[in-house]
Design a protein around this motif. Structure first.
Motif, PDB file in Angstrom:
ATOM      1  N   TRP A 183       1.109  -1.267   0.202  1.00 26.72           N
ATOM      2  CA  TRP A 183      -0.019  -0.164   0.149  1.00 26.72           C
ATOM      3  C   TRP A 183       0.926   1.173   0.048  1.00 26.72           C
ATOM      4  CZ3 TRP A 183      -5.235  -0.190  -0.518  1.00 26.72           C
ATOM      5  CH2 TRP A 183      -5.816  -1.502  -0.102  1.00 26.72           C
ATOM      6  N   HIS A 184       0.454   2.286  -0.685  1.00 31.63           N
ATOM      7  CA  HIS A 184       0.862   3.232  -0.566  1.00 31.63           C
ATOM      8  C   HIS A 184       0.180   4.702  -0.076  1.00 31.63           C
ATOM      9  CE1 HIS A 184       3.530   6.984  -2.379  1.00 31.63           C
ATOM     10  NE2 HIS A 184       2.362   7.495  -2.739  1.00 31.63           N
ATOM     11  N   LYS A 185       0.542   5.538   0.823  1.00 29.16           N
ATOM     12  CA  LYS A 185      -0.246   6.556   1.274  1.00 29.16           C
ATOM     13  C   LYS A 185      -0.057   7.717   0.559  1.00 29.16           C
ATOM     14  CE  LYS A 185      -1.317   9.104   5.697  1.00 29.16           C
ATOM     15  NZ  LYS A 185      -0.967   9.510   7.054  1.00 29.16           N
ATOM     16  N   CYS A 186      -0.900   8.308  -0.133  1.00 31.72           N
ATOM     17  CA  CYS A 186      -0.797   9.384  -1.073  1.00 31.72           C
ATOM     18  C   CYS A 186      -0.615  10.701  -0.221  1.00 31.72           C
ATOM     19  CB  CYS A 186      -2.140   9.618  -1.730  1.00 31.72           C
ATOM     20  SG  CYS A 186      -2.254  11.114  -2.845  1.00 31.72           S
ATOM     21  N   LYS A 187       0.533  11.574  -0.719  1.00 36.39           N
ATOM     22  CA  LYS A 187       0.797  12.788  -0.179  1.00 36.39           C
ATOM     23  C   LYS A 187      -0.219  13.894  -0.377  1.00 36.39           C
ATOM     24  CE  LYS A 187       5.826  12.031   0.148  1.00 36.39           C
ATOM     25  NZ  LYS A 187       5.617  10.499  -0.505  1.00 36.39           N
ATOM     26  N   GLY A 188      -1.023  13.718  -1.553  1.00 33.05           N
ATOM     27  CA  GLY A 188      -1.991  14.691  -1.920  1.00 33.05           C
ATOM     28  C   GLY A 188      -3.267  14.543  -1.015  1.00 33.05           C
ATOM     29  N   CYS A 189      -3.891  13.452  -0.776  1.00 30.81           N
ATOM     30  CA  CYS A 189      -5.242  13.173  -0.154  1.00 30.81           C
ATOM     31  C   CYS A 189      -5.068  12.480   1.183  1.00 30.81           C
ATOM     32  CB  CYS A 189      -6.342  12.642  -1.017  1.00 30.81           C
ATOM     33  SG  CYS A 189      -5.861  10.917  -1.471  1.00 30.81           S
ATOM     34  N   GLY A 190      -3.911  11.755   1.501  1.00 37.34           N
ATOM     35  CA  GLY A 190      -3.704  10.979   2.603  1.00 37.34           C
ATOM     36  C   GLY A 190      -4.239   9.464   2.591  1.00 37.34           C
ATOM     37  N   GLN A 191      -4.714   9.136   1.539  1.00 37.47           N
ATOM     38  CA  GLN A 191      -5.680   8.050   1.411  1.00 37.47           C
ATOM     39  C   GLN A 191      -4.736   6.957   0.963  1.00 37.47           C
ATOM     40  OE1 GLN A 191      -9.020   7.476   2.077  1.00 37.47           O
ATOM     41  NE2 GLN A 191      -8.859   9.659   2.666  1.00 37.47           N
ATOM     42  N   MET A 192      -4.797   5.633   1.746  1.00 37.73           N
ATOM     43  CA  MET A 192      -4.031   4.556   1.246  1.00 37.73           C
ATOM     44  C   MET A 192      -4.577   4.058  -0.262  1.00 37.73           C
ATOM     45  SD  MET A 192      -2.104   4.279   3.754  1.00 37.73           S
ATOM     46  CE  MET A 192      -1.352   2.769   3.490  1.00 37.73           C
ATOM     47  N   VAL A 193      -3.471   3.807  -0.984  1.00 36.40           N
ATOM     48  CA  VAL A 193      -3.768   3.333  -2.599  1.00 36.40           C
ATOM     49  C   VAL A 193      -2.908   2.194  -2.808  1.00 36.40           C
ATOM     50  CG1 VAL A 193      -3.789   3.811  -4.925  1.00 36.40           C
ATOM     51  CG2 VAL A 193      -4.017   5.932  -3.270  1.00 36.40           C
ATOM     52  N   PHE A 194      -3.652   1.221  -3.304  1.00 40.16           N
ATOM     53  CA  PHE A 194      -2.995  -0.111  -3.752  1.00 40.16           C
ATOM     54  C   PHE A 194      -1.897   0.245  -4.418  1.00 40.16           C
ATOM     55  CE2 PHE A 194      -3.545  -4.434  -5.683  1.00 40.16           C
ATOM     56  CZ  PHE A 194      -2.600  -5.216  -4.581  1.00 40.16           C
ATOM     57  N   THR A 195      -0.724  -0.074  -4.255  1.00 42.17           N
ATOM     58  CA  THR A 195       0.566   0.057  -5.090  1.00 42.17           C
ATOM     59  C   THR A 195       0.348  -0.180  -6.446  1.00 42.17           C
ATOM     60  OG1 THR A 195       1.829   0.007  -2.963  1.00 42.17           O
ATOM     61  CG2 THR A 195       3.386  -0.017  -5.122  1.00 42.17           C
ATOM     62  N   LYS A 196      -0.204  -1.386  -6.657  1.00 46.38           N
ATOM     63  CA  LYS A 196      -0.098  -1.950  -8.258  1.00 46.38           C
ATOM     64  C   LYS A 196      -1.153  -1.092  -8.953  1.00 46.38           C
ATOM     65  CE  LYS A 196       0.240  -5.093 -11.337  1.00 46.38           C
ATOM     66  NZ  LYS A 196       1.527  -5.476 -11.962  1.00 46.38           N
ATOM     67  N   GLU A 197      -2.113  -0.427  -8.247  1.00 46.13           N
ATOM     68  CA  GLU A 197      -3.312   0.397  -8.893  1.00 46.13           C
ATOM     69  C   GLU A 197      -2.387   1.721  -9.304  1.00 46.13           C
ATOM     70  OE1 GLU A 197      -7.523   2.441  -8.242  1.00 46.13           O
ATOM     71  OE2 GLU A 197      -6.340   1.297  -6.519  1.00 46.13           O
ATOM     72  N   LEU A 198      -1.420   2.179  -8.379  1.00 42.60           N
ATOM     73  CA  LEU A 198      -0.741   3.557  -8.460  1.00 42.60           C
ATOM     74  C   LEU A 198       0.195   3.318  -9.751  1.00 42.60           C
ATOM     75  CD1 LEU A 198      -0.350   6.128  -7.033  1.00 42.60           C
ATOM     76  CD2 LEU A 198       1.714   5.145  -6.008  1.00 42.60           C
ATOM     77  N   GLU A 199       1.033   2.227  -9.809  1.00 44.38           N
ATOM     78  CA  GLU A 199       1.783   1.918 -10.802  1.00 44.38           C
ATOM     79  C   GLU A 199       1.138   1.855 -12.033  1.00 44.38           C
ATOM     80  OE1 GLU A 199       3.753  -1.593  -9.752  1.00 44.38           O
ATOM     81  OE2 GLU A 199       5.184  -1.057  -8.245  1.00 44.38           O
ATOM     82  N   GLU A 200      -0.056   1.167 -12.074  1.00 50.70           N
ATOM     83  CA  GLU A 200      -0.897   1.209 -13.393  1.00 50.70           C
ATOM     84  C   GLU A 200      -1.234   2.687 -13.727  1.00 50.70           C
ATOM     85  OE1 GLU A 200      -3.603  -1.839 -12.526  1.00 50.70           O
ATOM     86  OE2 GLU A 200      -2.241  -3.601 -12.876  1.00 50.70           O
ATOM     87  N   ASN A 201      -1.584   3.474 -12.973  1.00 53.53           N
ATOM     88  CA  ASN A 201      -1.921   4.707 -13.173  1.00 53.53           C
ATOM     89  C   ASN A 201      -0.834   6.005 -13.348  1.00 53.53           C
ATOM     90  OD1 ASN A 201      -4.323   6.327 -13.712  1.00 53.53           O
ATOM     91  ND2 ASN A 201      -4.119   7.166 -11.624  1.00 53.53           N
ATOM     92  N   ALA A 202       0.331   5.347 -13.856  1.00 49.02           N
ATOM     93  CA  ALA A 202       1.495   6.337 -13.755  1.00 49.02           C
ATOM     94  C   ALA A 202       1.965   6.976 -12.738  1.00 49.02           C
ATOM     95  CB  ALA A 202       1.427   7.121 -15.288  1.00 49.02           C
ATOM     96  N   PHE A 203       1.854   6.363 -11.595  1.00 45.55           N
ATOM     97  CA  PHE A 203       2.168   6.890 -10.319  1.00 45.55           C
ATOM     98  C   PHE A 203       1.239   8.153 -10.060  1.00 45.55           C
ATOM     99  CE2 PHE A 203       5.440   3.968 -10.818  1.00 45.55           C
ATOM    100  CZ  PHE A 203       5.492   3.323  -9.518  1.00 45.55           C
ATOM    101  N   VAL A 204       0.155   8.430 -10.609  1.00 46.98           N
ATOM    102  CA  VAL A 204      -0.888   9.305 -10.303  1.00 46.98           C
ATOM    103  C   VAL A 204      -2.033   8.860  -9.587  1.00 46.98           C
ATOM    104  CG1 VAL A 204      -2.478  10.974 -11.167  1.00 46.98           C
ATOM    105  CG2 VAL A 204      -0.187  10.427 -12.452  1.00 46.98           C
ATOM    106  N   CYS A 205      -2.355   9.533  -8.163  1.00 49.42           N
ATOM    107  CA  CYS A 205      -3.487   9.021  -7.442  1.00 49.42           C
ATOM    108  C   CYS A 205      -4.581   8.910  -7.974  1.00 49.42           C
ATOM    109  CB  CYS A 205      -3.274   9.924  -6.168  1.00 49.42           C
ATOM    110  SG  CYS A 205      -4.409   9.376  -4.970  1.00 49.42           S
ATOM    111  N   PRO A 206      -5.301   7.966  -8.177  1.00 51.87           N
ATOM    112  CA  PRO A 206      -6.448   7.491  -8.919  1.00 51.87           C
ATOM    113  C   PRO A 206      -7.487   8.302  -7.987  1.00 51.87           C
ATOM    114  CG  PRO A 206      -6.047   5.758  -7.724  1.00 51.87           C
ATOM    115  CD  PRO A 206      -4.700   6.388  -7.543  1.00 51.87           C
TER     116      PRO A 206
END
Length: 289
Positions: free
Chosen positions: A24-47
């Motif tokens: 998991w990755h904690k977004c620095k923008g919204c503070g939400q936990m994002v599945f790392t695989k989902e973040l990678e697939e989205n070019a490291f842009v928080c979905p």
């Protein structure tokens, strides 16, 4: 024996599964936990909030350059600790730690390749390497990137991400500012474009040098762009600054950059800009006049 212990004894023992630290990755923008695989697939842009996370050279090259076209430009040898600097740690030890963490020789890495068929040299600064700070190695890498672009007869595109000059190298670091300016003039003398993509954060001596000298200035959304800190400016002028001060959008509104481009659209936009500036068809061939 309680009923709970009876149940426990009856059930087979299952060892606690280890959870990967990078799951998991904690977004620095919204503070939400994002599945790392989902973040990678989205070019490291928080979905969730569209925050553009910081990425290093390898990921940037993968997103930007045509598959199979990337060739890393060898790093030049420079004096590693010219001042024998030491604060709480020896500078040499800090360099070793940064190289171990990032697997990179220093904070700026160049590669040749193509973007939708357009030949290009791309330099990427990595904030993870000592804050992307500019020292002898970064200055030499910048010059080598320009020289490679001149030799290849193609644009030089630099992705900036830096806290500024590297204090451990003192005057040697500051001398990279005029060196980079001279290198950019060499590129112009050769009739080749210099394109800057400002990413979060770009500040200090880098902002005062090659980061703001592009023929075309592009920035990723909501990147922090500054020469000096917000608090320093507010204490100097004794005024409260706007909330969006020192952001990509503020710079665009005040005419300091040409465009703010989402990471998903950056590759196509760069291909278009390079085609216009170089008058080339895809494949690097000059169009007929």
């Amino acid at each position: 024996m309680s009923w709970l212990n009876s149940v426990r004894n009856a059930l087979p023992f299952v060892s606690k599964r280890e959870t990967p630290e990078n799951l998991w990755h904690k977004c620095k923008g919204c503070g939400q936990m994002v599945f790392t695989k989902e973040l990678e697939e989205n070019a490291f842009v928080c979905p969730k909030c569209d925050h553009h996370d910081r990425i290093g050279p390898n990921e940037r090259f993968r997103q930007l350059l045509d598959p199979g076209s990337t060739v890393i430009v060898a790093a030049a040898k420079v004096p590693e600790d010219p001042l024998k600097f030491r604060d709480t740690k020896r500078y040499a030890d800090r360099l070793k730690a940064a190289r171990a963490d990032t697997a990179e020789p220093d904070a700026l890495v160049n590669a040749t390749g193509t973007i939708e068929g357009h030949r290009v040299v791309v330099g990427v600064q990595d904030f993870a390497f000592m804050g992307g700070s500019m020292g002898l190695a970064v200055g030499e890498a910048f010059v080598r990137g320009v020289e490679t672009a001149i030799r290849e007869r193609c644009p030089y595109v630099i992705f900036t991400a830096s806290g500024g000059a590297r204090m451990q190298e003192g005057i040697f670091s500051l001398m990279q500012m005029p060196r980079s300016t001279v290198a950019i003039q060499m590129l112009h003398d050769a009739g080749l474009p210099y394109i800057v993509v400002l990413t979060d954060p770009t500040s200090g001596g880098v902002m005062a040098a090659y980061a703001m000298l592009g023929d075309v200035q592009i920035a990723e959304p909501k990147a922090t762009l500054a020469f000096t800190g917000r608090r320093v400016i507010e204490s100097t002028i004794r005024e409260k600054l706007p909330e969006d001060f020192q952001t990509s959008e503020y710079y665009l509104d005040h005419g300091l950059i040409d465009m703010v481009v989402h990471r998903h659209e950056l590759r196509a936009r760069l291909a278009t800009v390079i085609g216009y500036l170089c008058g080339q068809d895809r494949g690097g061939h000059k169009r007929a006049a």
